[in-house]
Design an enzyme around this catalytic site. Structure first.
Site, PDB file in Angstrom:
ATOM      1  N   ASP A  73      -4.156   2.213  -7.320  1.00  0.00           N
ATOM      2  CA  ASP A  73      -3.016   1.878  -8.174  1.00  0.00           C
ATOM      3  C   ASP A  73      -3.095   0.438  -8.674  1.00  0.00           C
ATOM      4  OD1 ASP A  73      -1.948   4.387  -8.021  1.00  0.00           O
ATOM      5  OD2 ASP A  73      -0.424   3.897  -6.531  1.00  0.00           O
ATOM      6  N   GLY A  74      -3.686  -0.450  -7.873  1.00  0.00           N
ATOM      7  CA  GLY A  74      -3.822  -1.844  -8.301  1.00  0.00           C
ATOM      8  C   GLY A  74      -4.656  -1.974  -9.561  1.00  0.00           C
ATOM      9  N   ASN A 146       5.246  -2.109 -11.773  1.00  0.00           N
ATOM     10  CA  ASN A 146       5.700  -1.751 -10.422  1.00  0.00           C
ATOM     11  C   ASN A 146       6.910  -2.554  -9.967  1.00  0.00           C
ATOM     12  OD1 ASN A 146       4.273   0.409  -9.420  1.00  0.00           O
ATOM     13  ND2 ASN A 146       3.157  -0.748  -7.887  1.00  0.00           N
ATOM     14  N   ASP A 147       6.721  -3.865  -9.786  1.00  0.00           N
ATOM     15  CA  ASP A 147       7.781  -4.648  -9.163  1.00  0.00           C
ATOM     16  C   ASP A 147       7.558  -6.143  -9.299  1.00  0.00           C
ATOM     17  OD1 ASP A 147       5.791  -5.324  -7.212  1.00  0.00           O
ATOM     18  OD2 ASP A 147       6.341  -3.594  -6.002  1.00  0.00           O
ATOM     19  N   ASP A 174      13.506 -12.166   4.657  1.00  0.00           N
ATOM     20  CA  ASP A 174      12.137 -12.477   4.230  1.00  0.00           C
ATOM     21  C   ASP A 174      11.999 -12.491   2.709  1.00  0.00           C
ATOM     22  OD1 ASP A 174      11.524 -12.564   6.874  1.00  0.00           O
ATOM     23  OD2 ASP A 174      10.113 -10.894   6.864  1.00  0.00           O
ATOM     24  N   THR A 185       7.544   3.731  -5.012  1.00  0.00           N
ATOM     25  CA  THR A 185       6.667   4.255  -3.968  1.00  0.00           C
ATOM     26  C   THR A 185       5.697   3.198  -3.451  1.00  0.00           C
ATOM     27  OG1 THR A 185       5.210   5.103  -5.713  1.00  0.00           O
ATOM     28  CG2 THR A 185       6.769   6.653  -4.724  1.00  0.00           C
ATOM     29  N   TYR A 187       5.755  -1.280  -2.487  1.00  0.00           N
ATOM     30  CA  TYR A 187       6.331  -2.161  -1.470  1.00  0.00           C
ATOM     31  C   TYR A 187       7.797  -1.834  -1.217  1.00  0.00           C
ATOM     32  CZ  TYR A 187       7.134  -6.655   0.951  1.00  0.00           C
ATOM     33  OH  TYR A 187       7.445  -7.626   1.864  1.00  0.00           O
ATOM     34  N   SER A 188       8.517  -1.464  -2.264  1.00  0.00           N
ATOM     35  CA  SER A 188       9.935  -1.136  -2.116  1.00  0.00           C
ATOM     36  C   SER A 188      10.142  -0.042  -1.076  1.00  0.00           C
ATOM     37  CB  SER A 188      10.510  -0.700  -3.472  1.00  0.00           C
ATOM     38  OG  SER A 188      11.859  -0.309  -3.355  1.00  0.00           O
ATOM     39  N   SER A 190       8.075   0.777   1.373  1.00  0.00           N
ATOM     40  CA  SER A 190       7.697   0.250   2.685  1.00  0.00           C
ATOM     41  C   SER A 190       8.796  -0.613   3.289  1.00  0.00           C
ATOM     42  CB  SER A 190       6.409  -0.569   2.564  1.00  0.00           C
ATOM     43  OG  SER A 190       5.333   0.227   2.122  1.00  0.00           O
TER      44      SER A 190
END
Length: 291
Positions: A73-74, A146-147, A174, A185, A187-188, A190
């Site tokens: 995905d990266g 993504n974010d 954090d 789907t 980091y959010s 996770s």
């Protein structure tokens, strides 16, 4: 017909072997292809990994029909930032780990005949604009598929989050993730955030390790303008990460503004396979291994 750009990540597609295989298939089908490595090396002509000339992606986007990525995905996220400028769709071949955005696995390249015949659909994905400001000065502007992540530099930070200038939450923690449905789907998720259908139009706010019980995820309509304010009394530095790539160091008193972008990412799709089936398959394989 327009050319097809092959965009391999050499960390996943060693020596561009999969890209070369796909190139051969497409050329045999009468299509023009050009190789644009994800990590472009100006010395590639001196030490080539393939007989194909290596070009820079940004130089080849005009008159391109699509970009085929080889990686995770990266790699798609990296290509999306350039592709969105010209509206070029992306077809992902998953050679990484998660591959939530990828359409094909390496053993499915026989489906490329649909590319040669133009028998495919285009799925539009929402992107977000990001502006980082210090008082009246804008120190960064960009956009993400993504974010955007705001985190302390190995220390807890204090932040307030607003939507259309109305307070949502104030907490120590954090950091926070502001994601698109596509990024829900990543980091959010996770960090405990919800999974949202990728073609939806929402902005998802997920605090990361917040030191308050009331810190929950929020799913907003796409029209909201979200502002994250780093507390002016907080001495610890923080950073802003855009799609896991660009990192901007920020200090107390800086604000990060996020809004729906006019730019879209277009993904190539071959069928109407269920998003929920893909999620179940990907998450099961990560948890228990492939069967």
């Amino acid at each position: 017909m327009h050319k097809i750009i092959l965009y391999p990540n050499e960390k996943n597609d060693i020596d561009f072997s999969m890209a070369a295989k796909v190139a051969k298939e497409l050329v045999n089908m009468g299509r023009e292809v050009v190789l644009c490595p994800a990590i472009f090396n100006d010395l590639a002509a001196v030490t080539p990994k393939t007989d194909m000339p290596q070009k820079k992606l940004e130089d080849e986007l005009q008159n391109a029909e699509m970009i085929i990525t080889f990686g995770g995905d990266g790699t798609i996220l990296r290509a999306a930032r350039a592709a969105a400028e010209c509206g070029v769709p992306i077809l992902g071949i998953n050679m990484g780990g998660k591959g939530f955005m990828a359409e094909l696995e390496p053993d499915e390249i026989d489906k490329l005949k649909s590319v040669a015949t133009g028998n495919y659909n285009i799925e539009s994905r929402m992107m977000i604009d990001i502006a980082v400001r210090r008082e009246a000065e804008t120190i960064y502007q960009g956009y993400a598929l993504n974010d955007v992540v705001i985190k302390g530099d190995n220390k807890v930070i204090e932040m307030g989050i607003l939507a259309d200038n109305h307070k949502i939450i104030h907490f120590h923690g954090d950091g926070t993730v502001i994601a698109t449905p596509t990024g829900s789907t990543a980091y959010s998720m996770s960090a405990g955030g919800p999974i949202v259908e990728p073609t939806a139009k929402n902005i998802i706010i997920t605090p990361v390790c917040a030191h308050v019980l009331e810190a929950k995820s929020f799913v907003l309509v796409a029209g909201r303008v979200v502002t994250v304010e780093i507390n002016t009394k907080q001495a610890s530095p923080a950073y802003v990460s855009v799609d896991g790539g660009t990192h901007i160091g920020v200090q107390s008193g800086v604000s990060i503004e996020v809004r729906n972008s006019a730019k879209k990412t277009k993904l190539v799709r071959f069928d109407d396979s269920s998003f929920y089936h893909k999620i179940a398959t990907k998450l099961a394989s990560r948890l228990y291994g492939s069967h």
